[in-house]
Enzyme design. Structure first.
Site, PDB file in Angstrom:
ATOM      1  N   LEU A  47       0.818  -1.213   0.000  1.00 47.98           N
ATOM      2  CA  LEU A  47       0.000   0.000   0.000  1.00 47.98           C
ATOM      3  C   LEU A  47       0.848   1.257   0.000  1.00 47.98           C
ATOM      4  O   LEU A  47       0.631   2.169  -0.796  1.00 47.98           O
ATOM      5  CB  LEU A  47      -0.911   0.020   1.230  1.00 47.98           C
ATOM      6  CG  LEU A  47      -2.191  -0.775   1.116  1.00 47.98           C
ATOM      7  CD1 LEU A  47      -2.946  -0.684   2.420  1.00 47.98           C
ATOM      8  CD2 LEU A  47      -3.044  -0.255  -0.034  1.00 47.98           C
ATOM      9  N   HIS A 270      -1.974 -10.016  17.937  1.00 47.79           N
ATOM     10  CA  HIS A 270      -3.392  -9.878  17.610  1.00 47.79           C
ATOM     11  C   HIS A 270      -4.187 -10.958  18.329  1.00 47.79           C
ATOM     12  O   HIS A 270      -3.834 -12.126  18.280  1.00 47.79           O
ATOM     13  CB  HIS A 270      -3.569 -10.004  16.097  1.00 47.79           C
ATOM     14  CG  HIS A 270      -4.900  -9.537  15.621  1.00 47.79           C
ATOM     15  ND1 HIS A 270      -6.051 -10.218  15.924  1.00 47.79           N
ATOM     16  CD2 HIS A 270      -5.267  -8.468  14.882  1.00 47.79           C
ATOM     17  CE1 HIS A 270      -7.079  -9.558  15.370  1.00 47.79           C
ATOM     18  NE2 HIS A 270      -6.626  -8.504  14.739  1.00 47.79           N
ATOM     19  N   ARG A 334      -6.358  -4.462  21.439  1.00 44.60           N
ATOM     20  CA  ARG A 334      -5.733  -5.740  21.122  1.00 44.60           C
ATOM     21  C   ARG A 334      -4.830  -6.282  22.214  1.00 44.60           C
ATOM     22  O   ARG A 334      -4.867  -7.474  22.521  1.00 44.60           O
ATOM     23  CB  ARG A 334      -4.893  -5.565  19.858  1.00 44.60           C
ATOM     24  CG  ARG A 334      -5.772  -5.349  18.684  1.00 44.60           C
ATOM     25  CD  ARG A 334      -4.985  -5.123  17.446  1.00 44.60           C
ATOM     26  NE  ARG A 334      -5.925  -5.102  16.345  1.00 44.60           N
ATOM     27  CZ  ARG A 334      -5.619  -4.831  15.097  1.00 44.60           C
ATOM     28  NH1 ARG A 334      -4.370  -4.550  14.787  1.00 44.60           N
ATOM     29  NH2 ARG A 334      -6.531  -4.847  14.172  1.00 44.60           N
TER      30      ARG A 334
HETATM   31  C1  LIG Z   1      -3.632 -10.759   8.234  1.00 45.07           C
HETATM   32  C2  LIG Z   1      -3.521  -9.277   8.404  1.00 45.07           C
HETATM   33  C3  LIG Z   1      -4.648  -8.474   8.458  1.00 45.07           C
HETATM   34  C4  LIG Z   1      -4.544  -7.103   8.591  1.00 45.07           C
HETATM   35  N1  LIG Z   1      -5.676  -6.359   8.653  1.00 45.07           N
HETATM   36  C5  LIG Z   1      -5.588  -5.023   8.758  1.00 45.07           C
HETATM   37  C6  LIG Z   1      -6.759  -4.219   8.774  1.00 45.07           C
HETATM   38  O1  LIG Z   1      -7.877  -4.721   8.707  1.00 45.07           O
HETATM   39  N2  LIG Z   1      -6.610  -2.886   8.848  1.00 45.07           N
HETATM   40  C7  LIG Z   1      -5.390  -2.291   8.901  1.00 45.07           C
HETATM   41  O2  LIG Z   1      -5.337  -1.078   8.938  1.00 45.07           O
HETATM   42  N3  LIG Z   1      -4.263  -3.029   8.885  1.00 45.07           N
HETATM   43  C8  LIG Z   1      -4.318  -4.380   8.815  1.00 45.07           C
HETATM   44  N4  LIG Z   1      -3.179  -5.126   8.801  1.00 45.07           N
HETATM   45  C9  LIG Z   1      -1.871  -4.467   8.752  1.00 45.07           C
HETATM   46  C10 LIG Z   1      -1.587  -3.960   7.352  1.00 45.07           C
HETATM   47  O3  LIG Z   1      -2.087  -4.850   6.398  1.00 45.07           O
HETATM   48  C11 LIG Z   1      -0.115  -3.763   7.072  1.00 45.07           C
HETATM   49  O4  LIG Z   1       0.491  -3.111   8.127  1.00 45.07           O
HETATM   50  C12 LIG Z   1       0.095  -2.920   5.836  1.00 45.07           C
HETATM   51  O5  LIG Z   1      -0.649  -3.421   4.765  1.00 45.07           O
HETATM   52  C13 LIG Z   1       1.544  -2.825   5.465  1.00 45.07           C
HETATM   53  O6  LIG Z   1       1.655  -2.174   4.223  1.00 45.07           O
HETATM   54  P1  LIG Z   1       3.054  -1.749   3.655  1.00 45.07           P
HETATM   55  O7  LIG Z   1       2.807  -1.119   2.335  1.00 45.07           O
HETATM   56  O8  LIG Z   1       3.803  -0.978   4.658  1.00 45.07           O
HETATM   57  O9  LIG Z   1       3.881  -3.119   3.466  1.00 45.07           O
HETATM   58  P2  LIG Z   1       3.572  -4.464   2.656  1.00 45.07           P
HETATM   59  O10 LIG Z   1       2.216  -4.550   2.134  1.00 45.07           O
HETATM   60  O11 LIG Z   1       4.078  -5.563   3.521  1.00 45.07           O
HETATM   61  O12 LIG Z   1       4.508  -4.348   1.395  1.00 45.07           O
HETATM   62  C14 LIG Z   1       5.883  -4.555   1.453  1.00 45.07           C
HETATM   63  C15 LIG Z   1       6.420  -4.466   0.054  1.00 45.07           C
HETATM   64  O13 LIG Z   1       7.834  -4.419   0.122  1.00 45.07           O
HETATM   65  C16 LIG Z   1       8.407  -5.344  -0.757  1.00 45.07           C
HETATM   66  N5  LIG Z   1       9.700  -5.678  -0.183  1.00 45.07           N
HETATM   67  C17 LIG Z   1      10.015  -5.982   1.102  1.00 45.07           C
HETATM   68  N6  LIG Z   1      11.332  -6.193   1.234  1.00 45.07           N
HETATM   69  C18 LIG Z   1      11.868  -6.026   0.011  1.00 45.07           C
HETATM   70  C19 LIG Z   1      13.181  -6.141  -0.499  1.00 45.07           C
HETATM   71  N7  LIG Z   1      14.214  -6.454   0.284  1.00 45.07           N
HETATM   72  N8  LIG Z   1      13.364  -5.931  -1.817  1.00 45.07           N
HETATM   73  C20 LIG Z   1      12.323  -5.623  -2.653  1.00 45.07           C
HETATM   74  N9  LIG Z   1      11.065  -5.497  -2.203  1.00 45.07           N
HETATM   75  C21 LIG Z   1      10.847  -5.704  -0.895  1.00 45.07           C
HETATM   76  C22 LIG Z   1       7.407  -6.447  -0.885  1.00 45.07           C
HETATM   77  O14 LIG Z   1       7.591  -7.136  -2.091  1.00 45.07           O
HETATM   78  C23 LIG Z   1       6.104  -5.650  -0.856  1.00 45.07           C
HETATM   79  O15 LIG Z   1       5.837  -5.151  -2.133  1.00 45.07           O
HETATM   80  C24 LIG Z   1      -3.275  -6.512   8.681  1.00 45.07           C
HETATM   81  C25 LIG Z   1      -2.132  -7.307   8.649  1.00 45.07           C
HETATM   82  C26 LIG Z   1      -2.250  -8.687   8.559  1.00 45.07           C
HETATM   83  C27 LIG Z   1      -1.022  -9.532   8.662  1.00 45.07           C
END
Ligand SMILES: Cc1cc2nc3c(=O)[nH]c(=O)nc-3n(C[C@H](O)[C@H](O)[C@H](O)COP(=O)(O)OP(=O)(O)OC[C@H]3O[C@@H](n4cnc5c(N)ncnc54)[C@H](O)[C@@H]3O)c2cc1C
Ligand code: FES
Lengths: 642, 258
Positions: A47, A270, A334
């Site tokens: 995201l 959680h 939580r």
């Molecule tokens: C089961 C579950 C349910 C959830 N439900 C909710 C909810 O209902 N509401 C809410 O607000 N939050 C929720 N969360 C938390 C939330 O989903 C996450 O905190 C959030 O989506 C993280 O987004 P992000 O973009 O930071 O990272 P991520 O979506 O984890 O994206 C990480 C990105 O980095 C890339 N990446 C990582 N390391 C490297 C590397 N070394 N080289 C190249 N690429 C790399 C990956 O490929 C990926 O594209 C939930 C989490 C889980 C586990």
């Protein structure tokens, strides 16, 4: 050792509600015609990363995006179920930016930076507009307006959702917006590319080194700024609700190059996950906490109870949350819900074949609202539960138990989301974020999109503007050559150990140590043990690891080895951070510091600060720096959910 | 829950790389609890292989919750195995019997070349999205979300289509390796919503044309929807075909006005 060097959070002056607008006015801008002269590397396309890459490209920057996934649409964000918060006050129930701000600071147990949280609450409303415009099929009421639910401890209905697949729909929205820019040639997308090293020159971030996960090729990429949106590190626990590939490597490599790592011990457990079934369990599945709106949590009062749930009379059921917290009941935050579940399971009251869960029971809401209504709300969760356990929650209560879910700690960033390395930014779960010591439900999606859509695209200009007229550092520069060599050496090292145990073995063993000593409850003795036991296991890792196969092809064991190696170093830092913080706050519960009722007892006198750790070298422990937190708008109070 | 364990014979496709020929390899596993998932069973096999000094099998997976769309293999000739509406990461061993022989292969489609063992390249799906699977609404330009009410039924139907996880099982299950179910689901998601109207016909033509450059043609077998872990409806293909015809007329009219 604690250093007093001050961390400059760059929080703008002025009244809280005006800080962000003032700041946007004051920071340096890059003129639209000049934006294309700046190359920005965005690592991670969840995201936070997708929304940042799309927006930066729309603004005119030259963007390159990297993900180790085969497509950006698979990032871990896809798995979020419950929803996303925003202070829209569509339900007219008294919500406001100030209330969301207040709830988030309080929910984070007063360990977050007020100004950042306020900005988050402010931009939350724009996120919903933006996502609806992208065609995200949010849940609607019959009148056609957006529906809301109340979520995880909130006393207003401010959570927007798309069935039980909110993360999926938001990620697809941001992914599609980014793919539009890919189609237009404005974002260069690199899939199956694993960032293995951050490249620095003269103290600034100038690029990255990646390994192509299909061909094994090591390549360098150079830019004027690097954004890490690489997600959280919950998989240090081995068993967690995170996707299997979530890892800390990108952030950790940056940490080793000088980015301070903040509050590593703040991890969220959680309360509503499906308990482990056997020793082969590879991950744990979250059952969205929205279920707590309609499900009642209980265990039998008798530890030797043998009857099935339905046959146990009311009087012999212990609704422990409702009894202890009459005002909030099953909707306590939580950390409170998790710890109480652990307490009853530790008392031997657990349910299920391994006695490792508590009931989450829908019988009452089904008889009150009808099966259809309950099914409409939760069908996909009920089906998922049945698929995994073979049990139907319409007939028998779910069994749930806490599991690691989210990491509040991460790379320290200032108000501009810049780390302590100039030119290196961190967004989404990868930064130490706005959630303090505990994240409220539905606030991670909000923060990831706030960072990516509405904060970073503005703030990044501040460090870029002075670089106008400079080209990105040449890939022939020795800094890139050296970084590539480091990466190659590390890979050869994993292959050359030729020991007897797989990376997964070490990951599982490490996970047990982290869960037992740095899990839901921590104490000095356990944390000291964690440090020495993690080190011992780490030594074994470097002498007895077995990685088979080559480097010029997909090799999951090799990828895993690199991730586990970094988890070892992180695990130790988590223990040291938890040890240092001799208070309880939010998800960090030190058993030495609790109220007579067994609640987390903060020590604001000594610990109202962020602990940001600086890497020294392999043989010297990290040094702690502190950012003092001031609570002006939300006065410090002891959290009580009684 | 039960504590039964299974012993199985696995015939698994091994292939070193995109340009090498592959073959089935036979492996036995035992002591697999029936509460384990199919992928956990493969984890056990891989741990055994590593212990025996053999290179483990590469298989695609990530969330293990049936939502990311990474996993996907043919099990006894069926995409994601025999369970309806279930991605392979959500398939559990209690659905198999002790002593079974199970054949495991990668997706088979020209548009999805095998990279290694059970892992294929599905980037063709991203190309379809990049060609038009979006609404052009740059950040910061949106009006208040409630300014555009959307009937609940419309939003629900868009959501039914948007639920696609992009795993590619539809393509793998289709005798022609057609990409219709995937493309039509994205089209219906966006084309049915008010936000998607301005670009409706442009989007449809672009996505269908891109799809056709990668994938085979649809001859209405319906295997795609059968195999889909999200049970995406065949109706979306009919809607897409209708919109495609309209888009040809509509887009030509626009072109002639230039
Ligand atoms: C089961 C579950 C349910 C959830 N439900 C909710 C909810 O209902 N509401 C809410 O607000 N939050 C929720 N969360 C938390 C939330 O989903 C996450 O905190 C959030 O989506 C993280 O987004 P992000 O973009 O930071 O990272 P991520 O979506 O984890 O994206 C990480 C990105 O980095 C890339 N990446 C990582 N390391 C490297 C590397 N070394 N080289 C190249 N690429 C790399 C990956 O490929 C990926 O594209 C939930 C989490 C889980 C586990
Ligand atoms: S692993 Fe994500 S859908 Fe199966």
């Amino acid at each position: 050792m604690t250093e007093t060097a001050t961390l400059d959070s760059k929080v703008p002056e002025g009244p809280m509600a005006e800080k962000w607008d003032n700041h946007k006015f004051k920071i340096k801008l890059v003129n639209p015609a000049n934006k294309r002269k700046f190359r920005i590397l965005v690592v991670g396309t969840g995201l936070a990363g997708s929304s940042a890459a799309a927006t930066l490209a729309e603004l005119g920057y030259d963007v390159e995006a990297f993900t180790f996934h085969d497509t950006p649409r698979r990032a871990h964000s896809i798995a979020a179920q419950g929803g996303i918060n925003a202070a829209k006050n569509y339900q007219n129930d008294g919500d406001s930016v100030h209330r969301l701000f207040y709830d988030t600071v309080k929910g984070g147990d007063y360990r977050s930076r007020e100004a950042n949280v306020h900005r988050l609450a402010q931009v939350s409303v724009d996120i919903i507009d933006q996502m609806a415009a992208q065609g995200v099929p949010f849940a609607r009421e019959y009148g056609g307006l957006l529906d809301n639910r109340s979520f995880g401890g909130a006393q207003v209905s401010r959570t927007f959702y798309a069935r039980g697949q909110t993360g999926q729909q938001l990620l697809l929205g941001a992914y599609q917006q980014m793919m539009r820019q890919v189609g237009l040639g404005k974002v260069k997308l690199h899939t199956r590319m694993d960032m293995q090293e951050l490249v620095m020159k003269d103290g600034e971030a100038v690029g990255i080194v990646c390994r192509n996960l299909v061909t094994g090729e090591i390549s360098s990429h150079s830019g004027h700024a690097v954004v890490l949106a690489t997600g959280g590190y919950g998989n240090v626990f081995y068993l967690s609700t995170n996707a299997m590939s979530c890892n800390v490597t990108a952030a950790w490599r940056a940490h080793r190059k000088g980015a301070f790592f903040a509050n590593p011990s703040y991890t969220q457990i959680h309360p509503t996950c499906i308990p482990a079934a056997d020793e082969f369990q590879s991950k744990l599945t979250l059952m969205s906490e929205s279920l707590r709106n309609d499900g009642r949590i209980w265990v039998p009062r008798d530890p030797d109870e043998k009857r099935i749930a339905a046959d146990i009379p009311e009087a012999e059921r212990y609704y422990f949350l409702e009894e202890k917290y009459p005002a909030f009941g099953n909707l306590v935050p939580r950390d409170v819900a998790s710890r109480n579940a652990k307490t009853v399971v530790d008392q031997g009251l657990g349910v299920g074949p391994l006695k490792n869960g508590v009931y989450l029971d829908f019988a009452e809401s089904i008889s009150r609202d009808g099966l259809d209504k309950v099914w409409e709300r939760y069908s996909n969760l009920f089906e998922m539960y049945e698929r995994i356990t073979g049990e139907d929650p319409r007939e028998t209560p779910m069994r749930i138990y806490p599991a690691t879910h989210y990491t509040m700690g991460g790379l320290w960033v200032d108000y501009n989301l810049m780390t302590t390395i100039p030119g290196l930014y961190a967004a989404g779960e990868a930064n130490f974020s706005d959630h303090g010591a505990n994240r409220l439900g539905a606030s991670a999606l909000m923060q990831g999109l706030a960072d990516g859509y509405f904060v970073l695209p503005y703030t990044i200009g501040d460090s870029l503007a002075p670089k106008l007229g400079t080209a990105p550092v040449s890939l022939d520069d020795e800094v890139f050559i050296e970084a590539e060599t480091e990466v190659r050496d590390r890979i050869s090292k994993f292959l050359s150990i030729k020991g007897t145990k797989s990376p997964d073995y070490f990951h599982r063993e490490l996970g047990k140590l982290v869960w037992n000593y740095i899990g839901m409850e921590r104490d000095q003795n356990g944390l000291e043990k964690a440090i020495s036991e993690i080190r011992a296991l780490q030594e074994e890792f470097w002498t007895d690891l077995r990685v088979l196969g080559g480097t010029d092809t997909i090799n999951s064991s090799l990828e895993k080895a690199g991730r586990v190696a970094d988890f070892f170093e992180l695990g130790e830092l988590m223990a040291r951070d938890a040890l240092n913080r001799a208070e309880s706050c939010g998800g960090h519960f030190r058993s030495e510091s609790q109220t007579p009722e067994g609640e987390a007892l903060r020590n604001d006198e000594d610990f109202a600060h962020v602990s940001a750790w600086q890497w020294i070298d392999e043989n010297t422990p990290q040094v702690e720096h502190r950012e003092q937190l001031d609570f002006v708008e939300v006065p410090l109070t002891q959290r009580s959910y009684k | 829950m039960s504590a039964n364990t299974l012993s199985l014979t696995l015939q698994i496709w091994r292939q070193e790389g995109p340009n090498t020929t592959g073959a089935f390899e036979t492996h036995n596993v035992s002591g697999i609890p029936d509460d384990a998932s199919f992928l956990e069973m493969l984890d056990v096999l891989n741990e055994n292989l590593i212990e025996a000094g053999k290179i483990p099998i590469e298989f695609p997976h990530d969330c293990r919750e049936g939502i990311c769309g990474t996993c996907g293999v043919m099990i006894n000739g069926r995409a994601h195995g025999q369970e309806k509406g279930t991605a392979v990461c959500q398939l559990h061993m209690r659905k198999f019997n002790d002593g079974d022989t199970i054949a495991i292969e990668p997706w088979r489609a020209t548009a999805f070349p095998v990279i290694k063992d059970l892992v294929v390249d599905r980037s063709a799906l991203d190309h379809i999205v990049a060609s038009g699977g979006f609404v052009s609404a740059p950040t910061g330009t949106a009006a208040d979300a409630n300014d555009t009410p959307i009937p609940k039924e419309v939003a629900d139907s868009a959501m039914d289509a948007a639920a696609c996880i992009g795993c590619g099982a539809c393509v793998a299950a289709c005798p022609n390796s057609a990409g219709q179910l995937f493309t039509s689901a994205k089209l219906w998601h966006l084309n049915s919503l008010p936000q998607g109207q301005p670009e409706r016909f442009r989007r449809t033509e672009a996505m269908v044309d891109t799809m056709e450059s990668f994938f085979g043609s649809c001859t209405n077998h319906g295997e795609c929807s059968e195999a889909c872990p999200k049970e995406i409806s065949l109706d979306f293909i009919a809607y897409m075909n209708r919109d495609y015809v309209k888009s040809k007329v509509f887009n030509r009219k626009l072109a002639s006005q230039k």
